[in-house]
Design a protein around this motif. Sequence first.
Motif, short mmCIF file in Angstrom:
data_model
loop_
_atom_site.label_atom_id
_atom_site.label_comp_id
_atom_site.label_asym_id
_atom_site.label_seq_id
_atom_site.Cartn_x
_atom_site.Cartn_y
_atom_site.Cartn_z
N MET A 1 0.85 -1.18 0.00
CA MET A 1 0.00 0.00 0.00
C MET A 1 0.89 1.24 0.00
O MET A 1 1.82 1.36 0.78
CB MET A 1 -0.90 -0.04 1.23
CG MET A 1 -1.86 1.11 1.32
SD MET A 1 -2.94 0.89 2.74
CE MET A 1 -4.45 1.38 2.02
N SER A 2 0.56 2.18 -0.90
CA SER A 2 1.38 3.39 -0.98
C SER A 2 0.99 4.36 0.13
O SER A 2 -0.06 4.25 0.74
CB SER A 2 1.20 4.05 -2.35
OG SER A 2 -0.08 4.63 -2.43
N GLY A 3 1.84 5.36 0.36
CA GLY A 3 1.57 6.34 1.39
C GLY A 3 0.67 7.47 0.91
O GLY A 3 0.36 8.39 1.66
N THR A 4 0.23 7.41 -0.34
CA THR A 4 -0.63 8.45 -0.89
C THR A 4 -2.08 8.21 -0.48
O THR A 4 -2.60 7.13 -0.69
CB THR A 4 -0.54 8.46 -2.43
OG1 THR A 4 0.82 8.58 -2.82
CG2 THR A 4 -1.35 9.59 -3.02
N PRO A 5 -2.73 9.21 0.11
CA PRO A 5 -4.13 9.02 0.48
C PRO A 5 -5.00 8.93 -0.78
O PRO A 5 -4.63 9.45 -1.83
CB PRO A 5 -4.48 10.28 1.29
CG PRO A 5 -3.45 11.28 0.93
CD PRO A 5 -2.23 10.53 0.49
N PRO A 6 -6.14 8.28 -0.68
CA PRO A 6 -7.01 8.14 -1.85
C PRO A 6 -7.56 9.50 -2.29
O PRO A 6 -7.74 10.41 -1.48
CB PRO A 6 -8.14 7.22 -1.37
CG PRO A 6 -8.10 7.31 0.11
CD PRO A 6 -6.70 7.64 0.50
N THR A 7 -7.82 9.60 -3.57
CA THR A 7 -8.45 10.80 -4.12
C THR A 7 -9.95 10.54 -4.22
O THR A 7 -10.38 9.53 -4.77
CB THR A 7 -7.89 11.11 -5.52
OG1 THR A 7 -6.50 11.34 -5.41
CG2 THR A 7 -8.58 12.31 -6.14
N VAL A 8 -10.73 11.46 -3.68
CA VAL A 8 -12.18 11.33 -3.73
C VAL A 8 -12.74 12.60 -4.35
O VAL A 8 -12.41 13.71 -3.93
CB VAL A 8 -12.78 11.14 -2.32
CG1 VAL A 8 -14.30 11.09 -2.37
CG2 VAL A 8 -12.21 9.88 -1.67
N ALA A 9 -13.57 12.43 -5.38
CA ALA A 9 -14.25 13.56 -6.00
C ALA A 9 -15.65 13.65 -5.40
O ALA A 9 -16.37 12.65 -5.34
CB ALA A 9 -14.34 13.38 -7.50
N VAL A 10 -16.01 14.84 -4.94
CA VAL A 10 -17.34 15.06 -4.37
C VAL A 10 -18.06 16.04 -5.27
O VAL A 10 -17.62 17.18 -5.42
CB VAL A 10 -17.25 15.61 -2.92
CG1 VAL A 10 -18.65 15.80 -2.36
CG2 VAL A 10 -16.44 14.67 -2.04
N LEU A 11 -19.17 15.60 -5.86
CA LEU A 11 -19.96 16.44 -6.76
C LEU A 11 -21.28 16.79 -6.10
O LEU A 11 -21.88 15.95 -5.42
CB LEU A 11 -20.22 15.69 -8.07
CG LEU A 11 -19.00 15.12 -8.79
CD1 LEU A 11 -19.44 14.31 -9.99
CD2 LEU A 11 -18.06 16.24 -9.20
N THR A 12 -21.73 18.01 -6.30
CA THR A 12 -23.04 18.44 -5.80
C THR A 12 -23.78 19.14 -6.93
O THR A 12 -23.18 19.63 -7.88
CB THR A 12 -22.92 19.41 -4.62
OG1 THR A 12 -22.26 20.60 -5.05
CG2 THR A 12 -22.16 18.79 -3.45
N ALA A 13 -25.11 19.19 -6.81
CA ALA A 13 -25.92 19.82 -7.85
C ALA A 13 -26.28 21.26 -7.51
O ALA A 13 -26.44 22.09 -8.40
CB ALA A 13 -27.19 19.02 -8.08
N GLN A 14 -26.41 21.58 -6.25
CA GLN A 14 -26.89 22.88 -5.82
C GLN A 14 -25.84 23.61 -4.98
O GLN A 14 -25.10 22.96 -4.23
CB GLN A 14 -28.17 22.73 -4.98
CG GLN A 14 -29.28 21.99 -5.68
CD GLN A 14 -29.83 22.80 -6.84
OE1 GLN A 14 -29.88 24.02 -6.80
NE2 GLN A 14 -30.23 22.11 -7.90
N PRO A 15 -25.79 24.93 -5.06
CA PRO A 15 -24.84 25.69 -4.24
C PRO A 15 -25.01 25.43 -2.73
O PRO A 15 -24.03 25.35 -2.00
CB PRO A 15 -25.16 27.15 -4.58
CG PRO A 15 -25.75 27.10 -5.94
CD PRO A 15 -26.52 25.80 -5.99
N LEU A 16 -26.24 25.28 -2.27
CA LEU A 16 -26.49 24.99 -0.86
C LEU A 16 -25.84 23.68 -0.45
O LEU A 16 -25.24 23.57 0.62
CB LEU A 16 -28.00 24.94 -0.58
CG LEU A 16 -28.43 24.58 0.83
CD1 LEU A 16 -28.01 25.67 1.81
CD2 LEU A 16 -29.94 24.39 0.89
N GLU A 17 -25.94 22.67 -1.31
CA GLU A 17 -25.32 21.36 -1.03
C GLU A 17 -23.80 21.48 -1.02
O GLU A 17 -23.12 20.92 -0.15
CB GLU A 17 -25.77 20.34 -2.08
CG GLU A 17 -27.26 20.11 -2.07
CD GLU A 17 -27.78 19.47 -3.33
OE1 GLU A 17 -28.92 18.98 -3.28
OE2 GLU A 17 -27.09 19.46 -4.37
N TYR A 18 -23.26 22.23 -1.96
CA TYR A 18 -21.81 22.44 -2.03
C TYR A 18 -21.30 23.07 -0.74
O TYR A 18 -20.32 22.61 -0.15
CB TYR A 18 -21.47 23.34 -3.24
CG TYR A 18 -20.03 23.78 -3.28
CD1 TYR A 18 -19.04 22.95 -3.79
CD2 TYR A 18 -19.66 25.04 -2.80
CE1 TYR A 18 -17.72 23.36 -3.83
CE2 TYR A 18 -18.34 25.44 -2.84
CZ TYR A 18 -17.38 24.60 -3.35
OH TYR A 18 -16.06 25.00 -3.38
#
Length: 93
Positions: free
Chosen positions: A1-18
């Motif tokens: 296992m590498s020392g690099t943390p996983p990359t996670v993309a978080v997408l939202t539809a509305q500014p309030l959710e963002y």
Amino acid sequence: MSGTPPTVAVLTAQPLEYTAVRAHLTDIEKQVHPTGTRKAAALTERVTSWFKPDAVLFVGTAVGLREDIHVGDVVIATKVYAVHGSSRSPQPT
């Protein structure tokens, strides 16, 4: 296992959710694609091909899916059967 943390993309539809999601995250790197970020399908494709994330989360309110789902509830999909983009009919061109 590498020392690099996983990359996670978080997408939202509305500014309030963002805004709500961003308040819970740390070590955020905001990136803006040169061609923009307005269409959900195109944005998702751009994010996955550009960053190659280990996970992609689409986070939103999910209100309207069912009568027993309320703002603040957590909904997790195990399958996607269909995607709707709008309650409005497309306008003729």
